[in-house]
Design an enzyme around this catalytic site. Sequence first.
Site, PDB file in Angstrom:
ATOM      1  N   ALA A   8      -7.542  17.089  -1.814  1.00 43.84           N
ATOM      2  CA  ALA A   8      -6.335  16.280  -1.657  1.00 43.84           C
ATOM      3  C   ALA A   8      -5.465  16.774  -0.498  1.00 43.84           C
ATOM      4  CB  ALA A   8      -5.535  16.295  -2.962  1.00 43.84           C
ATOM      5  N   ARG A  14      -5.858   6.660   8.346  1.00 39.03           N
ATOM      6  CA  ARG A  14      -6.112   5.213   8.353  1.00 39.03           C
ATOM      7  C   ARG A  14      -5.122   4.431   7.473  1.00 39.03           C
ATOM      8  NH1 ARG A  14     -12.423   6.150   7.101  1.00 39.03           N
ATOM      9  NH2 ARG A  14     -11.562   8.171   6.501  1.00 39.03           N
ATOM     10  N   LYS A 347      22.621  -4.839 -21.451  1.00 36.45           N
ATOM     11  CA  LYS A 347      22.385  -3.488 -20.954  1.00 36.45           C
ATOM     12  C   LYS A 347      22.881  -2.462 -21.958  1.00 36.45           C
ATOM     13  CE  LYS A 347      24.907  -0.709 -19.273  1.00 36.45           C
ATOM     14  NZ  LYS A 347      26.042   0.022 -18.703  1.00 36.45           N
ATOM     15  N   ASN A 382      33.140  -4.011 -19.711  1.00 34.59           N
ATOM     16  CA  ASN A 382      32.872  -2.629 -20.132  1.00 34.59           C
ATOM     17  C   ASN A 382      33.227  -1.609 -19.069  1.00 34.59           C
ATOM     18  OD1 ASN A 382      30.765  -3.593 -18.511  1.00 34.59           O
ATOM     19  ND2 ASN A 382      29.340  -2.074 -19.332  1.00 34.59           N
ATOM     20  N   TYR A 383      33.608  -2.054 -17.888  1.00 38.42           N
ATOM     21  CA  TYR A 383      33.803  -1.135 -16.771  1.00 38.42           C
ATOM     22  C   TYR A 383      35.195  -1.324 -16.211  1.00 38.42           C
ATOM     23  CZ  TYR A 383      32.577   1.259 -12.386  1.00 38.42           C
ATOM     24  OH  TYR A 383      32.517   2.119 -11.321  1.00 38.42           O
ATOM     25  N   ALA A 419      37.799 -19.540 -28.715  1.00 39.65           N
ATOM     26  CA  ALA A 419      37.260 -19.760 -27.372  1.00 39.65           C
ATOM     27  C   ALA A 419      38.294 -19.405 -26.319  1.00 39.65           C
ATOM     28  CB  ALA A 419      36.843 -21.217 -27.220  1.00 39.65           C
TER      29      ALA A 419
HETATM   30  C1  UD1 Z   1     -16.148  11.552   2.636  1.00 41.80           C
HETATM   31  C2  UD1 Z   1     -17.592  12.037   2.784  1.00 41.80           C
HETATM   32  C3  UD1 Z   1     -18.526  10.827   2.868  1.00 41.80           C
HETATM   33  C4  UD1 Z   1     -18.339   9.974   1.611  1.00 41.80           C
HETATM   34  C5  UD1 Z   1     -16.877   9.616   1.394  1.00 41.80           C
HETATM   35  C6  UD1 Z   1     -16.714   8.989   0.024  1.00 41.80           C
HETATM   36  C7  UD1 Z   1     -17.511  14.132   4.047  1.00 41.80           C
HETATM   37  C8  UD1 Z   1     -17.757  14.767   5.354  1.00 41.80           C
HETATM   38  N1  UD1 Z   1     -17.731  12.814   3.984  1.00 41.80           N
HETATM   39  O1  UD1 Z   1     -15.831  10.820   3.817  1.00 41.80           O
HETATM   40  O2  UD1 Z   1     -19.876  11.251   2.960  1.00 41.80           O
HETATM   41  O3  UD1 Z   1     -19.128   8.808   1.725  1.00 41.80           O
HETATM   42  O4  UD1 Z   1     -16.018  10.774   1.442  1.00 41.80           O
HETATM   43  O5  UD1 Z   1     -15.421   8.479  -0.195  1.00 41.80           O
HETATM   44  O6  UD1 Z   1     -17.156  14.798   3.106  1.00 41.80           O
HETATM   45  N2  UD1 Z   1      -9.737  16.267   2.633  1.00 41.80           N
HETATM   46  C9  UD1 Z   1      -9.265  17.544   2.503  1.00 41.80           C
HETATM   47  N3  UD1 Z   1      -9.272  18.381   3.585  1.00 41.80           N
HETATM   48  C10 UD1 Z   1      -9.781  17.994   4.778  1.00 41.80           C
HETATM   49  C11 UD1 Z   1     -10.294  16.685   4.910  1.00 41.80           C
HETATM   50  C12 UD1 Z   1     -10.278  15.851   3.814  1.00 41.80           C
HETATM   51  O7  UD1 Z   1      -8.793  17.925   1.430  1.00 41.80           O
HETATM   52  O8  UD1 Z   1      -9.759  18.814   5.719  1.00 41.80           O
HETATM   53  C13 UD1 Z   1      -9.709  15.368   1.459  1.00 41.80           C
HETATM   54  C14 UD1 Z   1      -8.961  14.071   1.711  1.00 41.80           C
HETATM   55  O9  UD1 Z   1      -7.593  14.218   1.339  1.00 41.80           O
HETATM   56  C15 UD1 Z   1      -9.678  13.087   0.805  1.00 41.80           C
HETATM   57  C16 UD1 Z   1     -11.099  13.644   0.716  1.00 41.80           C
HETATM   58  O10 UD1 Z   1     -11.031  14.969   1.165  1.00 41.80           O
HETATM   59  O11 UD1 Z   1      -9.134  13.046  -0.485  1.00 41.80           O
HETATM   60  C17 UD1 Z   1     -12.099  12.861   1.572  1.00 41.80           C
HETATM   61  O12 UD1 Z   1     -11.682  12.909   2.920  1.00 41.80           O
HETATM   62  P1  UD1 Z   1     -11.882  11.672   3.887  1.00 41.80           P
HETATM   63  O13 UD1 Z   1     -11.401  12.062   5.228  1.00 41.80           O
HETATM   64  O14 UD1 Z   1     -11.319  10.450   3.300  1.00 41.80           O
HETATM   65  O15 UD1 Z   1     -13.481  11.596   3.931  1.00 41.80           O
HETATM   66  P2  UD1 Z   1     -14.360  10.324   4.243  1.00 41.80           P
HETATM   67  O16 UD1 Z   1     -14.378  10.102   5.710  1.00 41.80           O
HETATM   68  O17 UD1 Z   1     -13.949   9.189   3.389  1.00 41.80           O
HETATM   69 CA    CA Z   2     -12.356   8.800   2.003  1.00 43.08          CA
END
Ligand code: UD1
Ligand code: CA
Length: 451
Positions: A8, A14, A347, A382-383, A419
Amino acid sequence: MIAVAILAAGRGTRMKSDYPKVLHTLGGRSLVERAINSCALINPARFLVIVGYQGDLVRQALSHLDNLEFVEQSEQLGTGHAIQKLLPILTDFQGDLLVLNGDVPLLRPETINELLMTHKKHGNAATLLTAHLPNPKGYGRVFCDGQNLVTQIVEDKDCNAAQKQNHRINAGIYCFNWQKLAQVLPKLTANNSQNEYYLTEVFNYLEQVMAQDIPDYLEIVGINDRQQLAAAYDILQTRVKNAWMIKGVTMIAPDTITVDDTVELHPDVVIEPQTHLRGNTVIGAGSRIGPGTLIENSQIGDRVSILYSVVTDSVIESNTRVGPYAHLRGHATIGPGCRLGNFVEIKNTTIGAQTNVAHLSYLGDATLGEKVNIGAGTITANYDGVQKHPTSIGDRSSTGANSVLVAPINLGEDVTVAAGSVVTKDVPDDSLVIARAPQVVKSGWRRQRDV
Ligand code: UD1
Ligand code: CA
């Protein structure tokens, strides 16, 4: 023994957002919380969430969940780089590591169980979920031999034209033998079009790696942009609404209805078009909601009807009729068998059984007894511009049209308000109160006109 790691840390470029992608919400809950909830059926020894981009916000958003450990990935150099951050944390860990992408929110807990079972049964070094997508654009492509053993995973951006024809994709959900993974993690390079350390590169070094196909590919949709977020919402809604219809709820024009997956509905509830049910809402058996109604965090009893109205943070007991065009908010508690009618706002008010507020009223910070009748246009003032003040109205009392009750004020039981009264002082039981300028009639009076 199992440890879970949720990825995460990414920004989610994007999404074109100021907020981290995993905090965007789907049906009132963040993507990352949904990913965490998909582990509901397992009981991991460690639950690690890898955060980075606006990590404080992510930690804060998950602070209501117990037993999470946050791991900082301050530079986001790829999914492989993120998992490398676990090396110093899981040094002594013996067992399997389940890795989930924080942007895959619709995975069912049962599916994770199946993945773990396959992993154990075959003694794999790694097992990953795959699916055949009609439109695999953006996903890593998984190449296997005849036995579902993975030979290669190629990211969409690194695929040649022939590889792009493969619609079998990597869901981003993996189970690893941690000891084996830990040995190969340091080997990752960033030799790819994105110059990132891909977690998927470890499959070149691990033996054996098995792909498990998931029949319902809608479970593993990943969210990278706003269109995918909207599409995932549709998938979630279809899932939630179908489940309630199977349990005995009628939905009229379900495409126009939205129901959060935190809502609970009882049999023979009828949801009419353009109705939205959110948060911790419960609707009792036989109630009819809508058309055109929004209900949020509210408990509705049995056989209640609510028409073209907005109800938030409130309780409505059985057999009460609400609307059209009523607004209940801020802890309105309505007893059974009441009638709240057109253009009524209520409310922070408690109303007893069989009380009617039928037309054009505002009741705020009030307590009403049973069988009260509130005349059209009655308002609780009320206010005072600084503070809110309470109003109480005893059982069987009634207010005439256009009464103003200036709070703080208490009307006893069996009180009648004439009334047009502006009532400023308390009224005892069994009384009639008239608080308006007496009518003056001057008979034989005619306007003097200029000649
Ligand atoms: C990734 C997979 C891809 C798969 C897809 C599925 C890799 C290289 N690719 O691609 O094969 O089909 O997910 O949804 O793993 N994140 C980190 N640290 C980082 C980069 C990303 O924690 O440095 C986390 C992002 O927050 C996200 C998850 O990893 O929750 C996936 O990253 P994202 O960049 O979306 O990978 P995809 O290009 O979708
Ligand atoms: Ca992804």
